[in-house]
Design an enzyme around this catalytic site. Structure first.
Site, PDB file in Angstrom:
ATOM      1  N   ASP A   1     -72.743 -53.742  27.854  1.00  0.00           N
ATOM      2  CA  ASP A   1     -72.622 -52.300  27.572  1.00  0.00           C
ATOM      3  C   ASP A   1     -71.501 -52.120  26.548  1.00  0.00           C
ATOM      4  OD1 ASP A   1     -72.968 -49.351  29.543  1.00  0.00           O
ATOM      5  OD2 ASP A   1     -71.849 -49.503  27.671  1.00  0.00           O
TER       6      ASP A   1
ATOM      7  N   ASP B   1     -77.013 -48.612  23.716  1.00  0.00           N
ATOM      8  CA  ASP B   1     -75.835 -49.503  23.754  1.00  0.00           C
ATOM      9  C   ASP B   1     -75.782 -50.389  24.985  1.00  0.00           C
ATOM     10  OD1 ASP B   1     -74.869 -47.828  25.808  1.00  0.00           O
ATOM     11  OD2 ASP B   1     -72.808 -48.072  25.104  1.00  0.00           O
ATOM     12  N   GLU B   2     -76.943 -50.619  25.594  1.00  0.00           N
ATOM     13  CA  GLU B   2     -76.924 -51.300  26.885  1.00  0.00           C
ATOM     14  C   GLU B   2     -78.137 -52.215  27.038  1.00  0.00           C
ATOM     15  OE1 GLU B   2     -77.185 -49.600  31.375  1.00  0.00           O
ATOM     16  OE2 GLU B   2     -76.865 -48.166  29.776  1.00  0.00           O
TER      17      GLU B   2
HETATM   18  P1  TTP Z   1     -72.230 -44.819  27.412  1.00  0.00           P
HETATM   19  O1  TTP Z   1     -72.414 -46.298  27.421  1.00  0.00           O
HETATM   20  O2  TTP Z   1     -72.441 -44.083  28.695  1.00  0.00           O
HETATM   21  O3  TTP Z   1     -70.769 -44.450  26.941  1.00  0.00           O
HETATM   22  P2  TTP Z   1     -69.880 -45.129  25.839  1.00  0.00           P
HETATM   23  O4  TTP Z   1     -70.494 -46.360  25.276  1.00  0.00           O
HETATM   24  O5  TTP Z   1     -69.511 -44.099  24.849  1.00  0.00           O
HETATM   25  O6  TTP Z   1     -68.562 -45.487  26.646  1.00  0.00           O
HETATM   26  P3  TTP Z   1     -68.352 -46.662  27.704  1.00  0.00           P
HETATM   27  O7  TTP Z   1     -67.267 -47.509  27.101  1.00  0.00           O
HETATM   28  O8  TTP Z   1     -67.914 -45.970  28.942  1.00  0.00           O
HETATM   29  O9  TTP Z   1     -69.636 -47.395  27.864  1.00  0.00           O
HETATM   30  O10 TTP Z   1     -73.158 -44.154  26.341  1.00  0.00           O
HETATM   31  C1  TTP Z   1     -73.458 -44.765  25.102  1.00  0.00           C
HETATM   32  C2  TTP Z   1     -73.536 -43.719  24.014  1.00  0.00           C
HETATM   33  O11 TTP Z   1     -74.439 -42.687  24.384  1.00  0.00           O
HETATM   34  C3  TTP Z   1     -72.206 -43.023  23.763  1.00  0.00           C
HETATM   35  O12 TTP Z   1     -71.370 -43.720  22.867  1.00  0.00           O
HETATM   36  C4  TTP Z   1     -72.625 -41.690  23.249  1.00  0.00           C
HETATM   37  C5  TTP Z   1     -73.963 -41.433  23.927  1.00  0.00           C
HETATM   38  N1  TTP Z   1     -73.783 -40.447  25.023  1.00  0.00           N
HETATM   39  C6  TTP Z   1     -74.048 -39.107  24.759  1.00  0.00           C
HETATM   40  O13 TTP Z   1     -74.480 -38.772  23.650  1.00  0.00           O
HETATM   41  N2  TTP Z   1     -73.861 -38.174  25.750  1.00  0.00           N
HETATM   42  C7  TTP Z   1     -73.390 -38.510  26.984  1.00  0.00           C
HETATM   43  O14 TTP Z   1     -73.219 -37.632  27.841  1.00  0.00           O
HETATM   44  C8  TTP Z   1     -73.110 -39.910  27.241  1.00  0.00           C
HETATM   45  C9  TTP Z   1     -72.588 -40.344  28.578  1.00  0.00           C
HETATM   46  C10 TTP Z   1     -73.327 -40.828  26.246  1.00  0.00           C
HETATM   47 MG    MG Z   2     -71.304 -47.873  26.539  1.00  0.00          MG
END
Ligand code: TTP
Ligand code: MG
Length: 450
Positions: free
Chosen positions: A22, A133-134
């Site tokens: 992730d 992103d996962e």
């Molecule tokens: P996530 O993997 O949930 O968040 P992240 O990568 O920004 O942070 P983390 O380090 O906690 O993993 O989500 C991936 C992308 O999806 C994030 O960069 C932006 C988008 N996203 C949104 O657009 N709205 C939201 O509410 C969330 C949670 C994520």
């Molecule tokens: Mg993320």
């Protein structure tokens, strides 16, 4: 070798090695990639946000901005109260309590995500992409739970470190990785030490690892479920694992049983590869509508080359080649030609697309697209000979839409994306795993995230 599991062998899952990758504050990390000045700074990426405005909502925030209480799905106006916007015009604005704000640029993030995916596919035989992103990787055939002499760390840990380093070196964005014998534990592990985390949960340690964690950490438990569980006195994953499964089922239905299993570290889901697209397309708009033949042909050539290249990278052959021509005001025309058999032939994509475009030679055009469809895929890689791999069912199915391909569809697209996508024959099988609130173009929607 048949690769069958020996009769009576307990839990084949214990031997599996699953990685969950992730990316850290992904959109913010992408912004940092093209503007190194943003490194280590509080940074907010806003959806529906425009420079110097206050509308929109937070898509993500860098970890530095999270320190101020900024979080995903918050209105930008709230974020601005917590973390004022830095005045970027003023060179001396070194205010430590101010942050940078940027609008979402999904097209760019998709490009970066594509490059990360390339690394992941290179590192694993089976990759399941679940959002922009996962991804889950099954690397059972590539490494092992064994330790090497004189080192308490498993080979799997070294392998995971190598994956993370490759993403950093080859793409330049940070990732957190969880390693475990099953998917749900790997997911919890990747989240356990963010950012830049590497958490390894060995087969014998799963329950011990999960037990003390708050119940929200269990994959699938959002704030609403956590509150309900709290009312039953269930605060930790250990409490959930010790609860009465019948009671959980009565209260939460089948999901209750599933959450109970996950809290116990039991999850026998196979990592199945992300499904396949039924078509691949790319489109691009002109800055201003044009009737210039050369400009139109040039764009179609570029789109055709791009689509053909993507098809080749995915090992896809196509039987139909089509174009989309949008004329003012917003008339969408599609034309397609079917071939007698599947081909992988970039020159043919170009010549057929140009031929189909000829009908619109005198028209003003706003946007052009090229699509290949009726896809078929070369046979999957042979199962490896190490026995365990061979026990997996052959992955030869076709026809599931993939998030990654949906995402890729978006890359060059602006405006009326839906029309082109609707014309594509996607099915939603793979989307079920994409998590709450994730729209299929890889952008999360607001308010739906648990
Ligand atoms: P996530 O993997 O949930 O968040 P992240 O990568 O920004 O942070 P983390 O380090 O906690 O993993 O989500 C991936 C992308 O999806 C994030 O960069 C932006 C988008 N996203 C949104 O657009 N709205 C939201 O509410 C969330 C949670 C994520
Ligand atoms: Mg993320």
């Amino acid at each position: 070798m048949s690769g069958e599991t020996l009769p009576g062998t307990p839990g084949a899952d214990e031997r599996r090695i699953v990685l969950h990758v992730d990316m850290d504050c992904f959109y913010a990390s992408c912004e940092r990639l093209r503007d190194p000045e943003l490194a280590d700074e509080p940074l907010v990426v806003g959806m529906g946000y425009d420079a110097d405005e206050t509308h929109g909502a937070v898509a993500t925030a860098s970890y530095e901005a999270r320190e101020f209480g900024v979080e995903s799905a918050q209105p930008i106006s709230t974020a601005l109260e917590l973390l004022p916007r830095r005045d970027e015009e003023r060179l001396d604005d070194g205010d430590a309590d101010a942050g940078y704000y940027r609008p979402v640029d999904l097209e760019f993030y998709e490009e970066i995500a594509d490059r990360v995916r390339e690394v992941l596919h290179d590192c694993a035989d089976v990759v399941r992409e679940v959002s922009i992103d996962e991804a889950y990787l099954d690397v059972t055939g590539r490494t092992s739970w064994q330790t090497v002499d004189g080192d308490s760390r498993t080979l799997a840990e070294g392998f995971a470190r190598h994956v993370r380093e490759r993403i950093d070196r080859e793409v330049g964005v940070p990732a957190s990785v969880g390693v475990a014998p099953n998917m749900s534990t790997a997911k919890v592990a990747s989240d356990h030490d963010k950012p830049d985390g590497l958490v390894v949960v060995e087969p014998g340690e799963v329950q011990q690892f999960l037990a003390p964690l708050p119940v929200e950490s269990v994959h699938g438990v959002g704030p609403v479920t956590a509150r309900e569980l709290g009312e039953l006195g269930i605060e930790t994953a250990g409490d959930l694992a010790a609860a009465d499964p019948t009671e959980l089922r009565n209260r939460f239905g089948e999901r209750g049983r599933e959450l109970y299993d996950r809290a116990r570290g039991y999850d026998d889901r196979e990592v199945t590869p992300t499904g396949r697209p039924k078509s691949l397309s790319r489109e691009s708009a002109f800055v201003e509508a044009t009737d210039e033949t050369d400009a139109k042909r040039e764009k179609v050539r570029a789109l055709a080359a791009d689509v053909a290249e993507r098809a080749r990278r995915r090992g896809a052959m196509y039987r139909t080649i089509g174009v989309k021509v949008v004329t003012p005001p917003f008339d969408v025309n599609t034309r397609a030609r079917s071939l007698s058999g599947p081909v992988d032939d970039p020159d043919l994509v170009e010549s057929v697309a140009l031929d189909l475009l000829a009908e619109f030679a005198d028209d003003e055009v706003r946007k052009l697209g090229v699509r290949v469809s009726k896809l078929s895929f070369a046979a999957e890689e042979q199962a490896s000979l190490d026995g365990w791999e061979g026990s997996k069912p052959a992955q030869t199915s076709e026809g599931n839409a993939s998030r990654s391909d949906d995402a890729a569809e978006v890359t060059e697209t602006t405006g009326d994306l839906r029309q082109w996508l609707d014309a594509d024959e996607h099915d939603d099988a793979a989307a079920a795993d994409s998590g709450p609130g994730r729209q299929r173009n890889g952008q999360a929607s607001l308010g739906e995230f648990e």
